[in-house]
Design a protein around this motif. Structure first.
Motif: not given
Lengths: 46, 567
Positions: B277, B78, A30-31, B81-82, A26-28, B270, A34-35, B85, B219, B273-274, A23-24, B231
């Motif tokens: 954004i 940004f 996705t980030l 999400p970090l 997947l989140v990272l 989670i 997206i960027i 986690v 960005i 986090g998804l 899951w972690y 960023l």
């Protein structure tokens, strides 16, 4: 109590993935996606 | 607003308030009242967390920010999400295992009572001020539409929120969040569709207009520390801000502590986090498209109608009308140049493209000059006039161009967003006051019924306090930035205390307490004396707390630790 309680990873099984790290990731992931997409999108119409 | 808009608005709000009260009656224990009996599924946690963060400010201010400054504000998120986690791995399991009601309870277990009280005090100060802004933002909407005094509107919204939060506690807040998010989603999607339909050129051309105007720039890789949104400020400063907000701010901690289990709480974070954004990107994109719409339709010379209405009957009215006429002419010329430019671009005619771009830039320059003159005129008439109209841009579009019914729906969405954030904030302020101050310091032994009663009274008292603060919130520029700057002044220090608790095991209560005081003073001095972007305050406060606490502990060792703190 003054000593910190140890931080143990949970043994609970997450849905879909075998470990929570799935899951972690997947989140990272996705980030990052997206960027990259936002950067690409902002350059596309100049 | 027309009658049907009122029907839609009142029905939506009555549904949310009535249903959440009905579903949440009968809490008999403090855990039921404050943590909804810990029975929430992951999607309820996720919606509640998202609804708490997405205040009315998000929907009023963000499209206006994109209109003025493009989409680069998205970088602010940004770090989120970090942060999700990191919290899923660290703070969340710890809070669950210790079975705490508030995040600050953990600090007493790890450090001492005074550190817990300091963190709770910083939270109560920061959050009550920020909650004032959360209520003020939608009050502008209604005061603009109804022609009512903004103070009366603030009072009405505050009363509505206090009503269901007091009666139903956290369960009412969570139930309301689910419905509020539904209304917000439908309202914003409707507004987005109307904007797209209203733009008189193709979607591709709209994107090109937004692109060449810099509105799609999301960005920014520059390292300039004074640049507010890059960023790096988003990833690093934003990470610390979001860690602090979600990890240590009781208005969020209380939301995910309602989860049925650790798994349900984790999945809720989670999910946030998804989707956070993409949601913010969509709202900013809506603002960029609104900008395109106003390239072909003359926008108001100044978006805050109440300030321009104040010129009526004065000697400034005639020159302002002249400026408006010139602005309309210049705007039509700009639209014509834009169409020529798009035609030239499609035909691949480089010479025509160059000519039209030069003419377009001249038109833009003229429009900017006219607007500056109008702002100067408003200021000359009333030196205290609010000349920042960012928060009125989206509202103006809603009132002017949305069809009947949809105006009511979008206003309901904005009100829902305000109520969802305010209710979490009041709920958290009352919980923190009762658990960390009243129960811990004033009356440790009392019945569950007594604590529920005191929490209800505290909810009303905090509601009154934030309504009072909201009365003074109209001079703070862009509201969404004001809220985040205010948060950043305190969050770094609070996060520093928590991160020290988690990761620097040698540090004791006394050292972290004094380190936090020094760090807070340093952050406030930084705000007053420098122009460093506010996102860096989070990093600064956090690093100062951890660094100073570590050094003090290293230098003074156990001598610095009072006797009652021995492990």
């Amino acid at each position: 109590m003054n000593e910190p309680t140890p931080i143990n990873p949970t043994n609970e099984q997450p849905p879909v993935f075998q470990h929570w790290s799935g899951w972690y990731a997947l989140v990272l992931g996705t980030l990052v996606t997206i960027i990259i997409l936002l950067y690409w999108f902002s350059r596309l119409f100049i | 607003m027309r009658t049907f808009d009122w029907v839609v608005l009142c029905s939506a709000i009555a549904l949310v308030v009535g249903y959440s009260i009905r579903k949440s009656r009968g809490s008999k224990t403090v855990q039921e009242y404050m943590l909804s009996g810990r029975d929430a599924r992951w999607y309820t946690v996720a919606l509640s967390v998202m609804a708490t963060q997405a205040s009315a400010i998000t929907f009023i201010s963000t499209p206006g920010l994109a209109y003025i400054d493009g989409m680069r504000f998205v970088q602010f998120y940004f770090g989120l999400p970090l942060a999700m986690v990191i919290l899923c791995i660290t703070a969340l399991p710890l809070y669950r295992r210790l079975n705490v009601f508030t995040a600050y309870e953990f600090l007493e277990k790890r450090f001492d009572l005074k550190t817990r009280s300091l963190a709770a005090f910083l939270f109560l100060t920061q959050r009550s001020l920020a909650a004032g802004l959360t209520i003020y933002a939608p009050a502008i909407v209604l005061s603009l539409i109804l022609g009512w005094n903004v103070s009366i509107v603030i009072l009405a919204i505050g009363a509505l929120v206090v009503l269901y939060t007091t009666v139903g506690g956290t369960k009412a807040v969570s139930w309301a969040h689910s419905y509020q998010m539904g209304i917000i989603f439908v309202g914003m999607v409707s507004a987005f569709v109307v904007i797209l339909i209203s733009i008189p050129v193709s979607f591709g051309d709209a994107l090109r207009v937004a692109g060449i105007s810099g509105k799609l720039n999301a960005i920014d890789f520059s390292f300039d520390p004074n640049n507010r949104y890059t960023l790096w400020t988003g990833l690093i400063g934003g990470l610390f801000l979001q860690l602090s907000y979600f990890g240590t701010d009781q208005s969020q901690v209380q939301r995910y502590l309602t989860g049925q289990s650790l798994t349900q709480s984790r999945l809720g974070l989670i999910f946030n986090g998804l989707f956070k954004i993409p949601m913010q990107s969509a709202i900013l994109f809506l603002g960029a498209m609104m900008f395109v719409f106003y390239q072909f339709t003359t926008p108001p010379l100044f978006f805050n109608a109440s300030e321009t209405a104040a010129l009526a009957g004065t000697s400034y009215e005639a020159p302002y009308k002249q400026l408006e006429t010139s602005y309309q002419n210049a705007s039509q010329t700009r639209a014509a140049h834009l169409r020529t430019m798009l035609d030239a671009s499609r035909a691949g005619n480089e010479a025509a493209l160059q000519t039209s771009q030069t003419a377009l830039n001249a038109s833009k320059q003229e429009l900017t000059t006219l607007r500056s003159k109008a702002v100067a005129l408003l200021k000359e008439h009333n030196p205290k006039a609010n000349t920042n109209d960012t928060n009125y841009i989206f509202l103006n579009f809603v009132i002017q161009y949305l069809p009947v019914g949809l105006v009511g729906l979008v206003i309901a969405a904005i009100l829902s967003a305000s109520m969802s954030s305010s209710s979490s904030e009041i709920n958290a302020l009352a919980s923190t006051f009762v658990i960390d101050i009243y129960k811990r310091l004033l009356k440790p032994e009392a019945s569950e019924t007594h604590y529920i009663l005191v929490t209800r009274i505290a909810t009303v008292m905090w509601g009154v306090a934030i309504v009072l603060f909201a009365q003074f919130a109209d001079r703070l520029g862009s509201l969404i930035e004001a809220v985040n700057i205010l948060g950043s002044l305190f969050y770094g220090t609070i996060l520093g205390i928590f991160l020290t608790a988690f990761f620097i095991k040698s540090v004791r209560g006394a050292t972290v307490f004094y380190a936090a005081l020094v760090a807070e003073v340093a952050v406030i001095l930084c705000f007053w004396l420098t122009s460093i972007s506010f996102l860096w305050y989070n990093l600064l406060g956090c690093v100062l707390v951890a660094g100073i606490a570590y050094l003090l502990q290293l230098i003074f060792g156990r001598e610095f630790t009072p006797l009652d703190e021995t492990p």
